[in-house]
Design a protein around this motif. Structure first.
Motif, mmCIF file in Angstrom:
data_model
loop_
_atom_site.group_PDB
_atom_site.id
_atom_site.type_symbol
_atom_site.label_atom_id
_atom_site.label_comp_id
_atom_site.label_asym_id
_atom_site.label_seq_id
_atom_site.Cartn_x
_atom_site.Cartn_y
_atom_site.Cartn_z
ATOM 1 N N ASN A 199 29.806 41.180 35.989
ATOM 2 C CA ASN A 199 30.069 40.615 37.314
ATOM 3 C C ASN A 199 29.153 39.428 37.592
ATOM 4 O OD1 ASN A 199 31.165 40.361 39.890
ATOM 5 N ND2 ASN A 199 29.622 41.712 40.788
ATOM 6 N N ASN B 12 28.839 36.265 40.081
ATOM 7 C CA ASN B 12 29.356 35.781 41.369
ATOM 8 C C ASN B 12 28.886 34.357 41.638
ATOM 9 O OD1 ASN B 12 30.433 35.543 43.911
ATOM 10 N ND2 ASN B 12 28.973 36.921 44.900
ATOM 11 N N HIS C 165 26.047 47.908 38.165
ATOM 12 C CA HIS C 165 26.617 49.030 38.910
ATOM 13 C C HIS C 165 25.541 50.080 39.178
ATOM 14 C CE1 HIS C 165 29.259 52.353 40.015
ATOM 15 N NE2 HIS C 165 30.237 51.469 40.123
ATOM 16 N N SER D 165 30.636 35.447 32.184
ATOM 17 C CA SER D 165 31.009 36.836 32.459
ATOM 18 C C SER D 165 31.087 37.635 31.161
ATOM 19 C CB SER D 165 32.347 36.887 33.194
ATOM 20 O OG SER D 165 32.271 36.207 34.430
ATOM 21 N N SER E 146 28.844 48.752 34.408
ATOM 22 C CA SER E 146 28.663 47.380 34.893
ATOM 23 C C SER E 146 29.610 46.387 34.245
ATOM 24 C CB SER E 146 27.209 46.925 34.655
ATOM 25 O OG SER E 146 26.301 47.729 35.379
ATOM 26 N N ARG F 232 33.808 45.498 32.857
ATOM 27 C CA ARG F 232 35.229 45.734 33.091
ATOM 28 C C ARG F 232 36.026 45.085 31.965
ATOM 29 N NH1 ARG F 232 33.298 41.731 36.357
ATOM 30 N NH2 ARG F 232 34.403 39.734 36.323
ATOM 31 N N ASN G 183 37.703 40.234 38.616
ATOM 32 C CA ASN G 183 37.118 41.433 39.203
ATOM 33 C C ASN G 183 37.491 41.580 40.665
ATOM 34 O OD1 ASN G 183 35.412 43.728 39.447
ATOM 35 N ND2 ASN G 183 33.813 42.460 40.324
ATOM 36 N N HIS G 184 37.777 40.487 41.325
ATOM 37 C CA HIS G 184 38.021 40.518 42.757
ATOM 38 C C HIS G 184 39.503 40.695 43.063
ATOM 39 C CE1 HIS G 184 33.906 39.257 43.207
ATOM 40 N NE2 HIS G 184 34.133 38.249 42.412
#
Length: 368
Positions: free
Chosen positions: A5, A7, A89, A157, A172, A174, A179-180
């Motif tokens: 993640n 951002n 996470h 990422s 943590s 994916r 992700n959003h």
């Protein structure tokens, strides 16, 4: 493939005050933080690469001067620094030292090695450990501005996700880059579109976005090809797909030469790209699998006894989908505006913006 993640949805620092405030926030040195007793980070969990960590703001301002990059409160659009963060996470129970080591490796690999000063700090005041980065917008060697493309974000990422797996932080990461919730992503508006919105006008791109969202919400559309086919059948929107790129053509919109205009999904927003559409469809399928299309056992029995199951133990709410599309036909006259659209309104808007000196009509057409 694992993705972490990362951002980047932060406003950049466009003034010296904003720059110093961002640095103070990262280090927990803002007045309100100190007075409230909030401890964002601590010694050993923050540092800077390329300059002094305790005087980061002044350091990058000096770098700008050395490279002939001016800054002034009178130049409101001058970007002094960019913001970024990575997060772990809570279930991974990441210890502070490891989080700092991963953040330092990330900063060196993607920022400092490319010639940019960066301040970063691991924050420990929330359930999920995360690290903030403040990146100078001036290269130390050549003065060039910092640039980060969508491909760069993808690589960041992926790199961060791999580092998490190496440390066993499986929660943590994916499988998907996105992700959003794509439906919450901001639409990409050109200057002309923004001006139209202020006047309460609707561009042909707005109409394309709306019909794409309608087809995405339809339970009958389960694949990317379903959405493309439905756009043509229901709204006469021609779609051209080349690899991972998709373009849409509004049936009623013409340019100033009377030719039809195509617009790439990436110009409309992330939701309208092939990856965005596939992500949204995958999320929708998960919701059906989790909640089910049946609201009660009795309803399931009644539906299956009628033989209307889709063969996979679920019955999409097709009636609701039909009603939704029919409701749109009468919603503020949207359907009539869409099907009877006159290109003259759009051209006049473009000409008005061009006449004002903001963007020439010819250039604006190319951008939109």
């Amino acid at each position: 493939m694992p993705f972490g993640n990362v951002n980047v949805d932060y406003a950049p620092c466009k003034s010296v005050g904003a720059l110093k405030a961002a640095a103070d926030y990262m280090l927990g040195q803002k007045k309100e933080q100190i007075e409230s007793g909030v401890k964002k980070t601590s010694e050993g969990l923050y540092t800077a690469l390329g300059c002094n960590r305790e005087n980061f703001a002044n350091g990058i301002l000096v770098t700008r001067k050395l490279n002939g990059k001016s800054y002034s409160k009178h130049k409101a659009n001058t970007i002094l620094a960019h913001k970024m963060s990575i997060s772990f996470h809570p279930l991974d129970n990441v210890d502070n030292k490891t989080a700092f080591e991963i953040a330092q490796d990330f900063a060196e690999h993607f920022i400092h090695s490319k010639g940019y000063e960066v301040l970063f700090a691991v924050h420990t005041d929330t359930d999920h450990i995360h690290a903030h980065f403040l990146i100078s917008n001036c290269n130390m060697e050549n003065g060039k501005s910092y640039r980060r493309s969508q491909h760069d974000l993808y690589e960041m990422s992926k790199y961060f996700g791999q580092k998490c797996l190496e440390h066993g932080f499986t929660h943590s990461v994916r499988d998907s880059f996105y992700n959003h919730d794509m439906s919450r992503q901001k639409d990409k508006l050109t200057f002309g579109e923004a001006q139209m919105k202020k006047r309460g006008a609707e561009s042909f791109k707005d109409e394309l976005r709306e019909v794409i969202r309608i087809e995405l919400a339809d339970p009958n559309n389960r694949t990317f090809d379903d959405v493309i086919r439905s756009l043509k059948e229901h709204y006469n929107v021609e779609c051209r797909v080349v690899g991972n790129t998709v373009s849409y053509k509004h049936p009623q919109y013409l340019d100033k030469n009377g030719k039809s205009v195509s617009v790439r999904g990436s110009r409309l927003g992330d939701l309208y790209t092939r990856k965005g559409i596939e992500y949204e469809l995958t999320k929708k399928c998960r919701e059906y699998s989790t909640a089910g299309a049946f609201r009660a056992v009795g309803e399931r029995y009644e539906t299956e006894s009628r033989g209307t199951s889709d063969g996979r133990g679920q019955v999409p709410d097709r009636t609701a989908a039909r009603n939704s599309r029919q409701d749109v036909h009468g919603l503020d006259g949207f359907y009539e505006r869409y099907t009877d659209r006159a290109a003259e309104d759009e051209r006049e808007s473009a000409a008005a913006v061009g006449h004002s000196g903001a963007v020439s009509p010819k250039r604006k057409k190319r951008r939109r």
